[in-house]
Design an enzyme around this catalytic site. Structure first.
Site, PDB file in Angstrom:
ATOM      1  N   LEU A  37       0.802  -1.226   0.000  1.00 43.50           N
ATOM      2  CA  LEU A  37       0.000   0.000   0.000  1.00 43.50           C
ATOM      3  C   LEU A  37       0.833   1.272   0.000  1.00 43.50           C
ATOM      4  CD1 LEU A  37      -2.921  -1.113   2.335  1.00 43.50           C
ATOM      5  CD2 LEU A  37      -2.749  -1.241  -0.157  1.00 43.50           C
ATOM      6  N   CYS A  38       2.146   1.156  -0.168  1.00 44.04           N
ATOM      7  CA  CYS A  38       3.012   2.340  -0.278  1.00 44.04           C
ATOM      8  C   CYS A  38       2.984   2.858  -1.713  1.00 44.04           C
ATOM      9  CB  CYS A  38       4.451   1.994   0.085  1.00 44.04           C
ATOM     10  SG  CYS A  38       4.772   1.936   1.843  1.00 44.04           S
ATOM     11  N   HIS A  39       2.943   4.186  -1.827  1.00 44.19           N
ATOM     12  CA  HIS A  39       2.997   4.808  -3.146  1.00 44.19           C
ATOM     13  C   HIS A  39       4.444   4.825  -3.635  1.00 44.19           C
ATOM     14  CE1 HIS A  39      -0.715   6.516  -1.460  1.00 44.19           C
ATOM     15  NE2 HIS A  39      -1.123   6.602  -2.712  1.00 44.19           N
ATOM     16  N   MET A  41       8.349   5.175   5.490  1.00 49.63           N
ATOM     17  CA  MET A  41       8.460   3.747   5.193  1.00 49.63           C
ATOM     18  C   MET A  41       9.734   3.451   4.409  1.00 49.63           C
ATOM     19  SD  MET A  41       6.022   2.808   6.968  1.00 49.63           S
ATOM     20  CE  MET A  41       6.390   1.093   6.768  1.00 49.63           C
ATOM     21  N   GLU A  42      10.149   4.371   3.559  1.00 54.92           N
ATOM     22  CA  GLU A  42      11.394   4.201   2.822  1.00 54.92           C
ATOM     23  C   GLU A  42      12.588   4.195   3.776  1.00 54.92           C
ATOM     24  OE1 GLU A  42       8.355   5.166  -0.090  1.00 54.92           O
ATOM     25  OE2 GLU A  42       8.805   5.993   1.871  1.00 54.92           O
ATOM     26  N   ASP A  99      24.002 -10.672   7.398  1.00 53.72           N
ATOM     27  CA  ASP A  99      24.408 -11.624   6.355  1.00 53.72           C
ATOM     28  C   ASP A  99      25.921 -11.618   6.147  1.00 53.72           C
ATOM     29  OD1 ASP A  99      24.032 -13.458   4.073  1.00 53.72           O
ATOM     30  OD2 ASP A  99      24.662 -11.711   2.901  1.00 53.72           O
TER      31      ASP A  99
END
Length: 147
Positions: free
Chosen positions: A61-63, A98-99, A113
């Protein structure tokens, strides 16, 4: 997705941070550039930039937004902690929290990792390794003429 059609593009930035706890010996290897897989901090910078740009592909739902800058920094608050901070900038109709969070999450996973060889115990487990938190530390929204 939320309808942002009527919103005007404005300058936005967000910063997020997270901490990974590692063995002190592993942090020493990172600082000295002696990790077998390569320069952990430089590879993590690339992983962060890639993740930030892919956020809308990962979170349904992120643009998709035009990222104009990604800044990645590292510090070592203690002898067993690496803190990663990511700042993202844009001029868009929606924010970049969110980014920034995605950049931190993927960046910390990349660190894990690259150093897992040094973190494993005799049974192949990770008793000392943990991502402790990821959070937004700041958010800015201003008119495009005054970032």
């Amino acid at each position: 997705m939320v309808d942002i059609t009527e919103k005007k593009p404005v300058y936005r930035e967000a910063a997020a941070e997270g901490v990974i706890r590692l063995k002190p010996e592993t942090l020493r290897l990172i600082k000295e550039g002696k990790v077998e897989k390569g320069d952990v901090l430089e590879v993590t910078r690339a992983a962060v930039a890639m993740a930030v740009k892919k956020t809308s592909e990962l979170l349904p739902l992120c643009h998709p937004i035009p990222v104009t800058h990604v800044e990645t920094s590292f510090d070592f608050p203690s002898d067993d902690e690496l803190r990663l901070t990511v700042k993202v900038k844009t001029v868009a109709q929606t924010g970049v929290e969110m980014e920034a969070l995605t950049g931190v999450a993927v960046g910390l996973l990349n660190v894990w990792d690259m150093v897992k060889k040094y973190e494993k115990d005799a049974e192949g487990q990770y008793p000392d390794t943990r991502i402790e938190y990821i959070r937004v530390v700041s958010k800015v929204k201003t008119s495009p003429s005054s970032p």
